[in-house]
Design a protein around this motif. Structure first.
Motif, PDB file in Angstrom:
ATOM      1  N   GLU A  45      -9.582  -5.612 -28.150  1.00 28.11           N
ATOM      2  CA  GLU A  45      -8.743  -4.758 -28.460  1.00 28.11           C
ATOM      3  C   GLU A  45      -7.832  -4.737 -29.476  1.00 28.11           C
ATOM      4  O   GLU A  45      -7.774  -4.197 -30.137  1.00 28.11           O
ATOM      5  CB  GLU A  45      -9.287  -3.527 -28.054  1.00 28.11           C
ATOM      6  CG  GLU A  45      -9.406  -2.602 -28.780  1.00 28.11           C
ATOM      7  CD  GLU A  45      -9.936  -1.451 -27.496  1.00 28.11           C
ATOM      8  OE1 GLU A  45      -9.708   0.237 -28.149  1.00 28.11           O
ATOM      9  OE2 GLU A  45     -10.342  -1.531 -26.607  1.00 28.11           O
ATOM     10  N   LYS A  49      -6.994  -4.126 -33.849  1.00 31.85           N
ATOM     11  CA  LYS A  49      -6.384  -3.196 -33.971  1.00 31.85           C
ATOM     12  C   LYS A  49      -4.862  -4.086 -34.788  1.00 31.85           C
ATOM     13  O   LYS A  49      -4.394  -3.084 -35.729  1.00 31.85           O
ATOM     14  CB  LYS A  49      -5.791  -2.191 -32.955  1.00 31.85           C
ATOM     15  CG  LYS A  49      -7.688  -1.515 -33.012  1.00 31.85           C
ATOM     16  CD  LYS A  49      -7.172  -0.666 -31.099  1.00 31.85           C
ATOM     17  CE  LYS A  49      -8.082   0.162 -31.098  1.00 31.85           C
ATOM     18  NZ  LYS A  49      -8.479   1.626 -29.369  1.00 31.85           N
ATOM     19  N   GLU A  85     -11.623   0.851 -36.245  1.00 33.39           N
ATOM     20  CA  GLU A  85     -10.640   0.545 -34.736  1.00 33.39           C
ATOM     21  C   GLU A  85     -11.131   0.613 -33.683  1.00 33.39           C
ATOM     22  O   GLU A  85     -10.474   0.503 -32.503  1.00 33.39           O
ATOM     23  CB  GLU A  85      -9.183   1.360 -35.413  1.00 33.39           C
ATOM     24  CG  GLU A  85      -8.851   1.354 -36.095  1.00 33.39           C
ATOM     25  CD  GLU A  85      -8.700   1.704 -37.510  1.00 33.39           C
ATOM     26  OE1 GLU A  85      -9.405   2.320 -37.930  1.00 33.39           O
ATOM     27  OE2 GLU A  85      -8.875   0.702 -38.422  1.00 33.39           O
ATOM     28  N   ASN A  86     -12.182   1.674 -33.435  1.00 31.13           N
ATOM     29  CA  ASN A  86     -11.989   2.274 -32.204  1.00 31.13           C
ATOM     30  C   ASN A  86     -14.297   1.781 -31.810  1.00 31.13           C
ATOM     31  O   ASN A  86     -14.953   2.835 -31.395  1.00 31.13           O
ATOM     32  CB  ASN A  86     -12.371   3.572 -31.475  1.00 31.13           C
ATOM     33  CG  ASN A  86     -11.457   4.448 -31.873  1.00 31.13           C
ATOM     34  OD1 ASN A  86     -10.530   3.720 -30.984  1.00 31.13           O
ATOM     35  ND2 ASN A  86     -10.679   4.800 -32.548  1.00 31.13           N
TER      36      ASN A  86
END
Length: 131
Positions: A45, A49, A85-86
């Protein structure tokens, strides 16, 4: 002494392979311990990102058709096209990427086996418009 006066053959290396020094292997393996401690999903992650932050154009490499392959259908969490991004699917995908790095770290002890495996991995990704 060597029979016939010839020195023993050098270990065979995969064509074009650069064999890392023992010191380099140790440093990479110690770094990998930090990744394992944080967790491959967390590091994955952080990786995607950061990638999107420094190279926003790379978001285009992960259209919904790609993300669907990594979606956790059992979770019931839907992808939000406006919020990559999530993305749970990207978390899953990049966890796999980081896991593959872990396999490469483990393979540093046997470069002759590692190089063909990495070449095969690259060939499987050749059609993904990566440059």
């Amino acid at each position: 002494s060597h029979r016939g006066g010839r020195p023993p053959a050098a270990p065979r290396q995969a064509r074009g392979a650069v064999v890392p020094s023992g010191q380099t292997i140790d440093a990479v393996q110690k770094s990998w311990l930090v990744v394992k401690e944080l967790g491959v999903a967390t590091v994955g992650e952080i990786l995607y990102k950061h990638l999107f932050e420094i190279a926003p154009q790379t978001k285009g490499l992960f259209p919904s058709s790609v993300r669907r392959r990594y979606q956790d259908w059992a979770s019931g969490v839907e992808e939000n096209e406006q919020n990559l991004e999530n993305s749970p699917a990207l978390r899953n995908l990049f966890a796999k990427v980081v896991g593959a790095v872990g396999s490469a770290v483990a393979g540093l002890q046997n470069v002759n086996k590692l190089v063909p495996e990495l070449n095969a991995l690259g060939m499987r990704h050749i059609d993904y418009n990566m440059q």
